[in-house]
Structures are given as C-alpha cells and as structure tokens.
Design an enzyme around this catalytic site. Structure first.
Site, PDB file in Angstrom:
ATOM      1  N   ARG A 131       0.863  -1.120   0.077  1.00 29.84           N
ATOM      2  CA  ARG A 131       0.071   0.038   0.049  1.00 29.84           C
ATOM      3  C   ARG A 131       0.657   1.153  -0.010  1.00 29.84           C
ATOM      4  NH1 ARG A 131      -4.704  -1.749   4.407  1.00 29.84           N
ATOM      5  NH2 ARG A 131      -5.514  -3.424   3.511  1.00 29.84           N
TER       6      ARG A 131
ATOM      7  N   ARG B  83       2.466   0.849  10.353  1.00 31.07           N
ATOM      8  CA  ARG B  83       1.719   1.147   8.858  1.00 31.07           C
ATOM      9  C   ARG B  83       3.062   1.186   7.989  1.00 31.07           C
ATOM     10  NH1 ARG B  83      -3.118   3.590   7.561  1.00 31.07           N
ATOM     11  NH2 ARG B  83      -3.354   3.954  10.025  1.00 31.07           N
TER      12      ARG B  83
ATOM     13  N   GLU C 197      -6.266  -0.932  15.875  1.00 28.52           N
ATOM     14  CA  GLU C 197      -6.878  -1.978  14.778  1.00 28.52           C
ATOM     15  C   GLU C 197      -5.824  -2.944  14.455  1.00 28.52           C
ATOM     16  OE1 GLU C 197      -8.088  -2.269  10.118  1.00 28.52           O
ATOM     17  OE2 GLU C 197      -7.823  -0.194  11.285  1.00 28.52           O
TER      18      GLU C 197
ATOM     19  N   SER D 211     -10.010  -6.112  10.410  1.00 28.48           N
ATOM     20  CA  SER D 211     -11.205  -5.488   9.924  1.00 28.48           C
ATOM     21  C   SER D 211     -12.033  -6.508   9.046  1.00 28.48           C
ATOM     22  CB  SER D 211     -10.784  -4.284   8.966  1.00 28.48           C
ATOM     23  OG  SER D 211     -12.045  -3.577   9.016  1.00 28.48           O
TER      24      SER D 211
ATOM     25  N   ARG E 264       1.414  -6.144  12.476  1.00 27.14           N
ATOM     26  CA  ARG E 264       0.658  -5.489  13.690  1.00 27.14           C
ATOM     27  C   ARG E 264       0.445  -6.526  15.070  1.00 27.14           C
ATOM     28  NH1 ARG E 264      -3.750  -0.925  12.158  1.00 27.14           N
ATOM     29  NH2 ARG E 264      -2.363   0.203  10.460  1.00 27.14           N
TER      30      ARG E 264
END
Length: 427
Positions: A261, A276, A348, A351, A391
């Site tokens: 990403r 991230r 988070e 999801s 994560r």
C-alpha cells in the site's frame, strides 16, 4: 456497484442510505443518466428492427416486380446502416458514463450499523483478556525492538520510509505468526489455503472496489498491473465472471501473502515503527456465500479472527464501525483492536466486512439456486484479516516485553519457533 434496478424502484431509500454516510442525494443524477441511456437503447433497438423489416421487404418487393419500392427500401436500409454506428457509440458512451457514476458511490450500510461521523462514534461490542501489568514503564516497540532485530535504518536505506528489515529471532517470530495464523484458519475454521498472485489486472482491482476510488493508495507496475493491497483482491476475484452452483457455496478462502500500500491517503500517520508499512504480510479471509447466509458468515469470520488473538493471549476489543468510519465497499464492518501497552491504547489489527452483493455486481459473479435452470442471483462476498502479521508482531512484543528488554514468546507459537522461548537483544 449498485443495482440500477433497485435505485429505480426506490430512489428515496437509496438516498437515505447515502445520507447515513453523510453524503448528498445522488439518485436523481443516476436516474437521469439511466433514462438517457435507456432512451438511446430503445431508439437503437427500434432502428435495428426497422432495418430488419426493410431488408425483408426488399425481397418481397423484388418478387412482385416492384423495382421502385425495392430501390426505396434499399436506400432506407443504407441510411439506417449509416446512422447506427452513431447510435451504438452514444449507447456505449452513456452506458460507460452511468457505470462510472455508479462506481464511485459507496455501499449502503445495513440498518443495524450505527450512524456517526468518524471513529469516535464507533460502538464497542465486547472486550477480551486482561491488560498486562508491568513493574516497569512499558515501552513502545519502536523504542526497544531495534535491539531485538527490527531494523528500521536498513529498511529505510534500502527502500525508503515505511520499510523494515527484520533479522534473527525477530524474523523467525514474524514468520511463525503468519504460519500459525493460516494453519489455524485452515484447520479450525475450514478455509481453503491458497497461494494467489500478488500482481493483478485492472479488472480484479475494479471488481473488489479498489478502483477507481483507491488508485492513489496502491502501487502500479510499469506493465499496468497492480501490487495487491491485500489478497482480498486475488481471492475474491478468483470467481470473477462466474456462475456458481448453489452446492458450491459457501466458498471460504485464505492466503498468507505480501501486501503493498502506498498509504497516500494516510500521510503522516504512524510514521514511527512497524504499524503502517508499505509492504506487509497478512492472513486474509474471504467468504463467498448465498445472500441469506452472509450475516451469519460475518459473525463466523470475526470469531475466526478473534481466535488468533485469544490463542496468543492478546487483550483486544471488538468494535462495530459507524457509517462515517466504514470502508467504501462495506455494508457492515467489525474491527478488532488489540491492546498496545506502549501506546496505552487499542489499535486496529483486523477488519472484517460484509460487502453484500456490492463486489459481486462489479465482478459479475452470480450463483444458480438449486433446481433453477435459468435464474441466477448475485452472491454476497465478505473479507477480513485473520490477522495482519506485522501488527500482531507489534502486539506480541509490546505485551510480552520484559524489564531487561527481552520478549517472551507466546506458548501457542512454540511449535513454530524451534525451541526459542525468548527474544533477547542482539549482540
């Protein structure tokens, strides 16, 4: 993608769904484009019918010896043929304009999704586990993980910001987590393991609602392929354009892949550490089901993701996202947020979303109910993280950190760690 027939049938309901997301009404514009396209299609069909009728009439006139009538009909057919390319191009152009307009409208939330503007309005559903207590001040991973093999400097040297080079037992722990996740999803929850491509075409990205909306958040190669932002793209698009049998459903797929990403839409967020990254691994979960089964499948998927956190002994909370915080393609989303002692916050880590038939309509994926010969219906698709590996690595090292800078390895990972029970500072 939205079903234009449903917008025609109840434009007020469609606009009310958009209003829950804080968006203005759009049905009038969509229906105006649809009406124009349908008018051109009707005109084109009538023109084609007249061409066919006139062509047949030429033979009849010739058979009667009416040469003048035959010549007049031939002239009419020639004129019709000359006008048809323009009508066909207009129909194509308005069809494309309608599709483009529909493609950038987000999905409509389910009725039980709470309304809200942003993450502050999300609803906590449940919590699990006890937050660890320390007899020292717990640190953020970015402050102590470099000594354990999380090398930010070398990652940046090689590739720039938001890349990390893992070494030694830290790399082993990262690999162990990924293997543990996918093994659990296959053995405990019946997902079929896949090894999909990480380079895909436009059609796969469009079908899974990543294009055109999120083009800037993805990496594109020089030969016009896309590096997947998540294997949701590859797994879901594996049924693109197909008509599935009812007996084939549900389809449950999982993959442990690299993901990429550009994070253009999140510049400045989580610039420190491993939270991230531009390149990361994720254990993806995808389900393709009948519409009436998608709500139960959603709950099942969340349980599958929760089970990983619980097996690792990581405290977390389950949150139902509000309309303002939910993703573009989702009708309902649960986030799992893991406790990070170094940040003194939940973050988070998974999801899980039910997209309804939104992706299926874009991909043209349907199923044929048992006993039906012609009738088909769009499937429902769901996707989730089971989990994001990087994560989870952060959560493990922060929750299991020790005063001397070492990190204990969760017992569930013992079969994957080759006897390593603790990560200690490298010498």
């Amino acid at each position: 993608m939205h079903d234009i027939r449903l917008i025609r049938d109840d434009p007020q309901r469609f606009d009310a769904g958009l209003a829950k997301r804080g968006l203005p009404p759009t049905s009038a514009n969509i229906l105006a484009l649809d009406e124009e396209r349908r008018a051109i299609s009707t005109q084109l069909q009538e023109t084609q019918n007249r061409r066919n009728e006139a062509s047949k009439a030429i033979g009849a006139a010739m058979g009667k010896g009416d040469k003048d009538a035959a010549e007049a009909l031939k002239a009419e057919v020639a004129q019709i043929k000359q006008s048809m390319p323009d009508l066909e191009e207009r129909e194509r152009a308005f069809g494309a304009k309608l599709q483009d307009a529909l493609a950038v409208i987000p999905n409509i939330p389910f009725d039980d999704v709470p309304e809200g503007a942003d993450e502050a309005d999300n609803a906590e559903v449940s919590t699990w586990g006890e937050k660890p207590s320390f007899d020292f001040e717990p640190k953020e991973h970015a402050d102590f993980a470099p000594a354990l093999g999380m090398d930010f400097e070398t990652g940046t040297l090689l590739s720039g910001a938001r890349f990390t080079f893992l070494r030694g037992h830290m790399a082993r722990l990262h690999r162990a987590l990924g293997q543990f996740m996918i093994d659990r999803q296959v053995s405990e929850y019946g997902y079929t393991e896949c090894a999909p491509p990480v380079l895909v075409r436009d059609e796969a990205m469009y079908g899974t609602d990543k294009l055109p909306k999120f083009a800037e958040d993805s990496f594109r190669t020089t030969d016009d392929r896309w590096l997947i932002p998540t294997s949701e793209v590859s797994l879901t698009a594996s049924v693109m354009g197909q008509i599935l049998s009812e007996a084939a459903l549900p389809i449950r797929l999982t993959a442990l892949t690299q993901c990429f990403r550009s994070e253009a839409g999140s510049a400045g967020r989580d610039t420190r550490g491993f939270i991230r990254q531009h390149q990361f691994e994720k254990c993806e979960l995808v389900s393709i089901v009948k519409p009436e089964d998608s709500a139960a499948e959603h709950e099942r998927m969340v349980k599958a993701a929760e089970s990983v956190l619980e097996a690792l002994g990581l405290p977390y909370r389950k949150v139902l996202l509000c309309t303002g915080d939910m993703g573009f393609g989702a009708r309902k989303t649960y986030d799992l947020e893991v406790w990070l002692p170094g940040q003194d916050a939940y973050r988070e880590i998974s999801s899980c979303s039910n997209t309804g038939d939104f992706q299926a309509l874009r991909m043209k994926t349907r199923y044929r109910p048992a006993g039906e010969k012609k009738k088909t219906e769009p499937v429902h698709t769901l996707n989730g993280s089971g989990l994001a590996v990087g994560r989870t690595l952060v959560a493990v090292i922060e929750n299991y950190q020790q005063a001397d800078g070492s990190v204990l390895v969760p017992e569930a990972l013992s079969p994957y760690m080759g006897g390593i029970t603790k990560l200690e500072p490298l010498t």
